[in-house]
Design a protein around this motif. Structure first.
Motif, short mmCIF file in Angstrom:
data_model
loop_
_atom_site.label_atom_id
_atom_site.label_comp_id
_atom_site.label_asym_id
_atom_site.label_seq_id
_atom_site.Cartn_x
_atom_site.Cartn_y
_atom_site.Cartn_z
N GLU A 17 8.78 -21.90 18.11
CA GLU A 17 9.35 -22.95 17.25
C GLU A 17 10.78 -23.32 17.63
O GLU A 17 11.22 -24.44 17.43
N HIS A 18 11.51 -22.35 18.19
CA HIS A 18 12.91 -22.62 18.54
C HIS A 18 13.03 -23.71 19.61
O HIS A 18 14.01 -24.45 19.64
N THR A 19 12.03 -23.82 20.49
CA THR A 19 12.10 -24.87 21.52
C THR A 19 12.01 -26.26 20.88
O THR A 19 12.64 -27.21 21.36
N ILE A 20 11.24 -26.36 19.81
CA ILE A 20 11.10 -27.64 19.10
C ILE A 20 12.37 -27.96 18.32
O ILE A 20 12.92 -29.07 18.41
N ARG A 21 12.86 -26.99 17.59
CA ARG A 21 14.04 -27.22 16.76
C ARG A 21 15.27 -27.54 17.61
O ARG A 21 16.09 -28.38 17.25
N MET A 22 15.40 -26.89 18.75
CA MET A 22 16.56 -27.14 19.59
C MET A 22 16.47 -28.51 20.28
O MET A 22 17.48 -29.15 20.52
N GLN A 23 15.26 -28.96 20.58
CA GLN A 23 15.12 -30.31 21.14
C GLN A 23 15.63 -31.34 20.15
O GLN A 23 16.30 -32.31 20.52
N ALA A 24 15.34 -31.13 18.88
CA ALA A 24 15.82 -32.05 17.84
C ALA A 24 17.35 -32.05 17.74
O ALA A 24 17.95 -33.03 17.29
N LYS A 25 17.96 -30.95 18.19
CA LYS A 25 19.42 -30.83 18.16
C LYS A 25 20.06 -31.23 19.49
O LYS A 25 21.26 -31.04 19.70
N GLY A 26 19.23 -31.74 20.42
CA GLY A 26 19.75 -32.19 21.69
C GLY A 26 19.91 -31.10 22.74
O GLY A 26 20.56 -31.30 23.76
N GLN A 27 19.30 -29.93 22.50
CA GLN A 27 19.36 -28.81 23.45
C GLN A 27 18.01 -28.70 24.16
O GLN A 27 16.98 -28.56 23.51
N ASP A 28 18.03 -28.75 25.48
CA ASP A 28 16.78 -28.73 26.25
C ASP A 28 16.39 -27.29 26.57
O ASP A 28 16.80 -26.71 27.57
N ILE A 29 15.59 -26.71 25.68
CA ILE A 29 15.09 -25.35 25.82
C ILE A 29 13.59 -25.43 26.12
O ILE A 29 12.86 -26.15 25.45
N VAL A 30 13.14 -24.67 27.12
CA VAL A 30 11.74 -24.75 27.53
C VAL A 30 11.10 -23.36 27.58
O VAL A 30 11.74 -22.39 27.99
N SER A 31 9.86 -23.28 27.12
CA SER A 31 9.11 -22.03 27.21
C SER A 31 8.26 -22.07 28.47
O SER A 31 7.84 -23.15 28.93
N VAL A 32 7.99 -20.89 29.05
CA VAL A 32 7.27 -20.85 30.32
C VAL A 32 6.03 -19.96 30.30
O VAL A 32 5.23 -19.97 31.23
#
Length: 347
Positions: free
Chosen positions: A97-112
């Motif tokens: 879920e953190h990857t989704i929430r951070m995208q909304a905050k403008g942070q490009d976090i990706v799971s692999v």
């Protein structure tokens, strides 16, 4: 922006994409990692939610890949995420879920790689208060323990509250961690309810201290609550780290993929022999029971299905106003190329 600037940006982008493609085309074991010493953040390592991480560490899978991984265990997933954003860790084993929430905050976090296909989170109430709190909607005014505020255990309760017309502000959240302290606080009656994971939940259940209100350890439970799978623990990082260190990321994914394959055939007794003694909470038989209860939660493929991504977003949108207004590009939250490569090369 000048034409020259645009051209430079296009060239750099092409070079980065080419490097990633080249790294993906050559077996990771034949390449040297760009970064062999890594710091990994996690929030509550003894929890079975993060068992694939402990297996990778204890079975030597990181070392087999030529990596020296230092693990920083924080009080909860929100804190390990903060460490990633702040730059004190390179990668995180944490909730998707953190990857989704951070995208909304403008942070490009990706799971692999997906480590858990079901959250494995359970909401329980203290047995002595079960008559008062018969369902989620009865929890208004309750003091609810979570591993840490802002972590997946917190999100889970927020979602359940929203489904019953309540808001996060209608309850009080308390960070209790994910080990013996969480068990102790529930036993002492310091909290009315708790959202946590195994082995904590199985310990409280076996001692007769709690009554379950919602359980995501099984396919049936997930179907009832989310309508299907909902990705849990993943390995995630900043996108620029992934792009700059593709061989390192591949080796990390290989190690975790080995853990998932090992867990598919390992017995709960095998798991108990591998983990540190303190993870057993003083009761080996209970830990084995907890592993058995949580075994269905682990990913079988390492791939997050599109339906799982949608279920995770649907859960967050239910209680997070910021996400309701955001345009989330779900495919950007997961890059499956590394898992696909691991499936080809890891035996």
């Amino acid at each position: 922006m000048t034409t020259l600037s645009r051209t430079r940006r296009q060239v750099f982008a092409a070079l980065a994409a080419g490097a990633l493609a080249l790294a993906a085309s050559v077996p990771a074991f034949a390449q040297k990692a760009e970064k062999t010493q890594l710091t990994l953040g996690v929030g509550g390592k003894p929890l079975l939610y993060y068992l694939p991480l402990t297996i990778a560490e204890r079975k030597g899978f990181f070392k087999e890949e030529g990596l020296d991984v230092s693990i920083n265990d924080f009080g909860g997933g929100a804190k390990s995420l903060q460490a990633l954003i702040g730059g004190s860790v390179d990668v995180v084993t944490g909730a998707y879920e953190h990857t989704i929430r951070m995208q909304a905050k403008g942070q490009d976090i990706v799971s692999v790689i997906e480590l858990g296909r079901y959250p494995g989170i359970v909401l329980v109430v203290q047995k002595d208060k079960a008559e008062k709190y018969k369902s989620v909607k009865d929890l208004k005014g309750a003091k609810i323990g979570v591993t840490a505020p802002g972590s997946s255990t917190n999100f889970f309760v927020n979602f359940l509250l929203a489904k019953d017309g309540l808001k996060p502000e209608d309850v009080s959240f308390v960070g209790v961690g994910g080990g013996a302290s969480a068990v102790a606080q529930m036993k002492r009656g310091e909290i009315d309810a708790m959202s946590n994971l195994d082995p904590v939940i199985t310990k409280l259940q076996s001692d007769g201290d709690v009554v379950v209100l919602a359980d995501t350890r099984t396919e049936e439970g997930n179907q009832k609550i989310f309508g299907g799978t909902n990705p849990a623990a993943v390995l995630y990082m900043k996108r620029d780290f992934m792009e700059q260190n593709p061989v390192t990321v591949q080796k990390l994914v290989n190690a975790f993929y080995k853990s998932l394959k090992w867990l598919q055939t390992a017995s709960p007794e095998d798991v108990a022999k591998v983990v540190p003694e303190e993870y057993l909470l003083g009761d080996r038989a209970l830990y084995i029971a907890a592993v058995k209860a949580s075994k269905p939660t682990y990913s079988l493929t390492g791939i997050i299905p599109e339906s799982g991504m949608k279920n995770a977003l649907g859960m967050l949108v239910e209680f997070d106003p910021e996400l309701k207004a955001a345009k989330i590009d779900l495919p950007k939250t997961f890059d499956g190329r590394f898992v696909a490569k691991a499936a080809e090369t890891v035996k």
